[in-house]
Design an enzyme around this catalytic site. Structure first.
Site, PDB file in Angstrom:
ATOM      1  N   CYS A   1      -6.913  66.424  -7.384  1.00 49.54           N
ATOM      2  CA  CYS A   1      -5.509  66.917  -7.746  1.00 49.54           C
ATOM      3  C   CYS A   1      -5.429  67.365  -9.303  1.00 49.54           C
ATOM      4  CB  CYS A   1      -4.527  65.826  -7.733  1.00 49.54           C
ATOM      5  SG  CYS A   1      -5.178  64.432  -8.151  1.00 49.54           S
TER       6      CYS A   1
ATOM      7  N   GLU B   1       2.337  61.176  -5.904  1.00 48.09           N
ATOM      8  CA  GLU B   1       1.355  61.935  -6.452  1.00 48.09           C
ATOM      9  C   GLU B   1       1.087  63.122  -5.680  1.00 48.09           C
ATOM     10  OE1 GLU B   1      -1.469  63.331  -7.505  1.00 48.09           O
ATOM     11  OE2 GLU B   1      -2.860  62.040  -7.970  1.00 48.09           O
TER      12      GLU B   1
END
Ligand code: TXE
Length: 529
Positions: free
Chosen positions: A278, A244
């Protein structure tokens, strides 16, 4: 849980600091590579027992861990806030609440989601064959998270891994080791057996040692550069990885959107966690005709936000996590200035709040080809560029090496959906922003350089198991036509397989039956001769 501080032979220490005040809040060991190897061996032993447990037992531990968290809610939120700099409010709303929801969901549903499932095998079923898929745990799952969601990300991944029957080792970020240790403490209090959930503190070297110690899976959250290093190192042992790796997420606002709502969303999407998510909004594309009005609405909202030490319950924007991260933000804002963009509000450190505070910053006249519109900033900045047409908005959104999330704002949901499917991103929301990591039921992960693999949802659960195909022949009385020895009759039959059986059509396959019978008789005869 085995705190690394007690057993490791490491001589080096990590000092954990409160980024809002610079105050030391604790020290932990940098776990040595030898200890990591030992931890993986003990984790394997714990796995051997845990894999035998029933889903009811696994559910009991995970639900108990939830109770521990609820009992210590304020204390945990304070620790998250103090060690990461984020507001106390966000420690609860963006970390604790979503992970509690994820835990109850996987505690209750994993048994069903992983129950053995029959799989249709097409025309093979006419031959008396059936298939079932059974899911086995992988073994030791190594979790290497970043510092931005130090509680929710590793804990959610750990809970899913445990429910699937794996053991877990977490190597928390060097910036948030105490939150990491707290996760181990929670599982210990919940009654998890020793070594089932281990937390090994340390920096990148400890993370690298964990990858080298060949766990059965690595779940990583962090930068693209480190993700590549991990993928390379993991390949040595063929360890599979989920990566990720962040994003440069676009938000598209069409003129027909509910602008009040879109402005609220843009402010939250860009500035929550001081922009260190993110899936933060890092590029705002606004339809040209409303750009001026919309910018004024954003500036107005930003003026009302209170910045300060995150433990204050009325604080909306806390400290950045580190000087290094703050320098990236400063550099990007400078870059915007040099490239001709305009700072509408903010644009410097907020020294009145403390050393590591950066003002929420809105930048206008940005263009997608500016460097700071391409590299991940990971800070409280909201650069705005404009577009004229739907096609242009989609092209701008897709003009990025990243593709984690995106959001589309319009009064026409049909148009929103049409735009959403054309955006290259793992999650695209229409009239929503950022929060989908909080939905444990749905897959999370990126397109392009935003990552590989998925966490959350059935797709994330599948990353934590290995499927086993159990295939049964219920009428095992005749030899298969494709067995040896091969002969001209065999070759003719195989041509028939290619032409008829492989068509998937029962009707066409019936034309093969006489040839099939000839071939089987031939095989039976050859056995006797
Ligand atoms: O990440 P790193 P950092 C982005 C963001 C930020 C940049 C750097 O742009 O500015 O990444 O952040 C461990 N083998 N994101 O320095 O270095 C390390 O100890 C194994 C995006 O925090 O990637 C930590 O636990 N592990 C993002 C973790 O990897 C290693 C979240 C992350 O560190 C290692 C955070 C190695 N060789 C930052 N080297 C997102 N996707 O949300 C380091 N680590």
């Amino acid at each position: 849980m085995t705190p690394a501080t007690e057993t490791t032979t490491a001589t080096e220490e990590l000092i954990s600091l409160d980024p809002a005040t610079g105050r030391e809040i604790g020290r932990v060991a940098i776990t040595s590579a030898e200890y990591v190897v030992d931890a993986v061996a003990r984790s394997r032993a714990a796995f051997a027992e845990w894999r035998k447990t029933s889903f009811t037992e696994r559910r009991r531990i995970v639900m108990k861990a939830r109770e521990v968290i609820l009992d210590e809610l304020d204390e945990i939120a304070r620790l998250i806030s103090v060690e990461s700099g984020k507001p106390f409010a966000e420690a609860i709303s963006m970390e604790i609440a979503p992970v509690l929801d994820l835990m109850q969901y996987f505690a209750r549903k994993t048994e069903k989601l992983l129950s053995p499932a029959r799989r249709g095998v097409g025309l093979y079923s006419l031959l008396g064959r059936s298939s079932k898929i059974v899911y086995h745990p992988l073994g030791v799952v190594g979790i290497i998270p970043a510092w931005n969601y130090p509680f929710a990300i590793p804990l959610g991944e750990a809970a899913m891994a445990l429910m699937a029957g794996n053991s877990v080792i977490i190597k928390p970020s060097e910036l948030t080791p105490l939150v990491g240790l707290k996760i181990g403490d929670i599982f210990e209090k919940a009654g998890a057996s020793k070594d089932l959930v281990q937390v090994i503190t340390g920096d990148g070297r400890t993370g690298a040692a964990l990858v080298d110690a060949a766990p059965d899976k690595i779940m990583f959250t962090g930068s693209v550069a480190t993700g590549k290093k991990i993928a390379k190192a993991a390949a040595e042992n063929l360890t599979s990885v989920v990566l990720e790796l962040g994003g440069k997420d676009p938000m598209i606002v069409f003129a027909d959107a509910n602008l009040e709502l879109a402005a609220d969303a843009a402010v939250w999407g860009a500035f929550c966690n001081a922009g260190q998510s993110c899936s933060s909004v890092e590029r705002l594309f606004v339809e040209e005709s409303i750009a001026e009005t919309f910018t004024a609405m954003l500036v107005d909202r930003v003026k009302k936000l209170k910045q300060g030490i995150g433990t204050g319950e009325d604080i909306s924007i806390g400290a950045m996590s580190s000087e290094r991260q703050l320098k990236i933000v400063e550099e990007h804002v400078e870059q915007f200035r040099r490239d001709g963009a305009t700072i509408a509000i903010g644009g410097s450190r907020n020294e009145s709040a403390g050393e590591l505070f950066y003002e929420p910053t809105i930048i206008t006249n940005a263009r997608n080809d500016m460097r700071a519109m391409q590299e991940e900033t990971f800070g409280p900045t909201l650069p705005i560029a404009t577009f004229k047409t739907e096609k242009e908005a989609i092209e701008l959104a897709n003009d990025s090496e990243f593709g984690l999330t995106a959001s589309v704002w319009t009064g026409d949901v049909g148009k929103g959906k049409g735009v959403a499917v054309q955006i290259e991103a793992g999650s695209v929301t229409v009239n929503e922003v950022l929060y989908t990591h909080g939905i444990g039921q749905t897959p999370w992960g990126g397109f392009k350089n935003s990552g590989r693999g998925r966490t959350h949802g059935i797709e994330g659960l599948m990353e934590l198991v290995q499927p086993q195909h159990i295939h049964i022949n219920r009428i095992a009385i005749l030899p298969n036509a494709w067995w040896m020895p091969y002969t001209p009759t065999a070759a003719k039959t195989f041509r028939g397989f290619a032409k008829y059986f492989a068509s998937g059509s029962i009707l066409r396959t019936t034309r093969l039956v006489p040839q099939l019978l000839r071939r089987i008789r031939e095989l039976q005869k050859s056995r006797k001769s």
